[in-house]
Design a protein around this motif. Sequence first.
Motif: not given
Length: 727
Positions: A341-349, A306-309
């Motif tokens: 979308x991936x950035x938004x989930x990264x914020x959540x994580x 996920x960090x890579x993604x």
Amino acid sequence: MKLGNARMAEGRTNAMAADGGTTPDDSESSKNRTLERCLDVLRDARNDSEQFAALLLVTKAAKAGDIDSKTRRRIFDAVGFTFPNRLLASKDPPEGCPGHMFQALGLTLLACFCTDPDLTEHPQVLNKIPTLNSVISTCDSGDASYGSMINNAYQCLGAILATPRGPRELVNRGALVALCQAYVSHSYGHDQALRLLVGLLTAAEAKCWQRASSALMGVLDTLSAEFQKAEDMTKFQLCEALCHFVPPLFPPGSECLRSLYRGLSSILSSKLSASQRDPALKLAACLTQACGSEWIPTGRSGSKFFALLANLACVEVRLALEELDLAEVDKKKELVAACYVLMEHAILECTREEGSLLREVQKVQLVGILEEAFAAVIYYLRQAGWEKLGDPFVFASIRILGAWLAEETSSLKQEICDLLPFLLHYAKLQFEAGKKGGSSLQKAECSGGQEPVWHGDALRFLLPGLSHLTAEERPREILISEGAPVLLCQYFSHQWEAFISDLEAPLVLDAVESTLQTACAIFLNFVVAVPELISREECFTALMDLLLKSLPSLQPQGEHLGLVAGMTTLGLMMARKLSAHPGLQRTLEAKGFFSATMTFLAKAHAAQPDPSGDRSILQLVPAYEAAWPTIGELWLLGMQAFASCVPLLLWLPEVVLHSGWLQDLLELLGRVAPTSVDLELVTAFQGVLVELAKASRPCREVVQQNRGAELANLYGMAALEQCLSQQ
């Protein structure tokens, strides 16, 4: 139909077609003459035998070269639907002929007719969809003639799909399930089935999943297994197709998620070209939007993946937006929106305290990478936003920026302040367009499977960030100068109307309620930090009137407790600055509002038996206890504001007495052990009691008659003791 008669008829027709020799130079005109003679025979046919013979030659002529739409229409006018219908339904072929001979000819004709869009929408074609489903599902592809039938059937289905009514008709008449079965069984032409399924999902995704979710999940399982195993270019082709098959909601324990993760992990951990990596990022975004991080395993491998993604997504955004070649940005819109979308989930994580995929050191690193990506987003909006107000990609960029601002406003502070005028302008234009019932700013719809949101309510996504920004002096000044209070008051009123209309779906109503709560928090920031603004801006007078009328309709013990808390506290704080407003002068609306505020404030606490002692203790009631982390500070601020309103609204003490709240409060304090009441609660209760005793003799008498002096001494309420001791 007799075979001998058919052959005789064919002989006569052949003779007619052969009349007059041809040379290579006039072969084209010869074909046309042959077709004309065949059409003449079709029109003049006296029986099935002659019509069948002529059709055989028409079929040959039709295959001999390209036929324009006018000629196809003439063939249809000569043949009509009746005879092809009989051919398709025939189960009795001539002796010695294949059992599907008539059906094959009927399909050839139907495929010819389907090249004409007008004919493709004809009810006589649409009602053949079940027959076409049967052909692609049951025919033996080992026979070459069957293969031709299947190809013709797919051609007809594809033509139907391309019409406006086509997707709905195909779903309703069973083609969706038949295509799924054809792909899962890998029957002849299954690659064509996959292309048609992609087209169907693109055109009618919601309807497809409603009608055939099980069949579509079967295709997804098959594709996922193939995706994981593929080690050639097929893997990237499948990656693109899979985006269309991600369901709105995955069933619990979906096995395909494991295959999809493994397939994507092998792609993204390899050195690839952009054309190979981009489909993988889009698929990862689709999966993330559908099920969050559920598709990524926990543990070190999932954390690293996920960090890579997220890192790759941020890099793609920077590459696309920092150079600001608008032509290149337009080409990469879908990819960048997927990265959003991936950035938004990264914020959540990064903000999740428990159960996050990321370790703390990864979170720190990722926040820095996200900051660089959002700097590129802000740069793009500042440079291109004003010129592209109607571009859905601008909305997508504002939406993701709103997600960042909701969690982080300390970084990029100057850049955000510089962008605020544009954000307010955009939000205002879109809000006004939305009120008119249109979407003039959002003309493009995102197609495909689970794609990012391209259009919607921009202000709703900005509100959480604005609640932080209005707590800071510099951004608050910019917002005020740009007319944010007026826009927000209008927006609040509009959202309230949507909330009470009860016409929206529950999930939509939840979002509206959350929006109203956030707006209350923003208004409170204005009231606390710039109190003179409330009496200066007319929009707050209109907001006060709305609160006076609206709050009594909400039940404080119900599911809307958070909204009640926000509206109560906001109304009381505003009433202090607008005490001269006519709406607050003993009107029915004002009495109803203050009665509702007292209900909210009074019902928070109750006396409960103390298992370890004789006296009761003060405790929050269950409904308030569950919401207290959210509403606790609002309740305390509301008590202070209510106390401040008492000397300003001379009629208010009478309403308090009539409600019984004063008596109930004194009785409650007399029942519970003083040690069970926190100091901040003592301060809040004392503030109300003192102001009521000062402002109203009847209230003062009630306090005295209900052990007021004794309670003041027990609870250390020095101000109340002093007030009661004075004559």
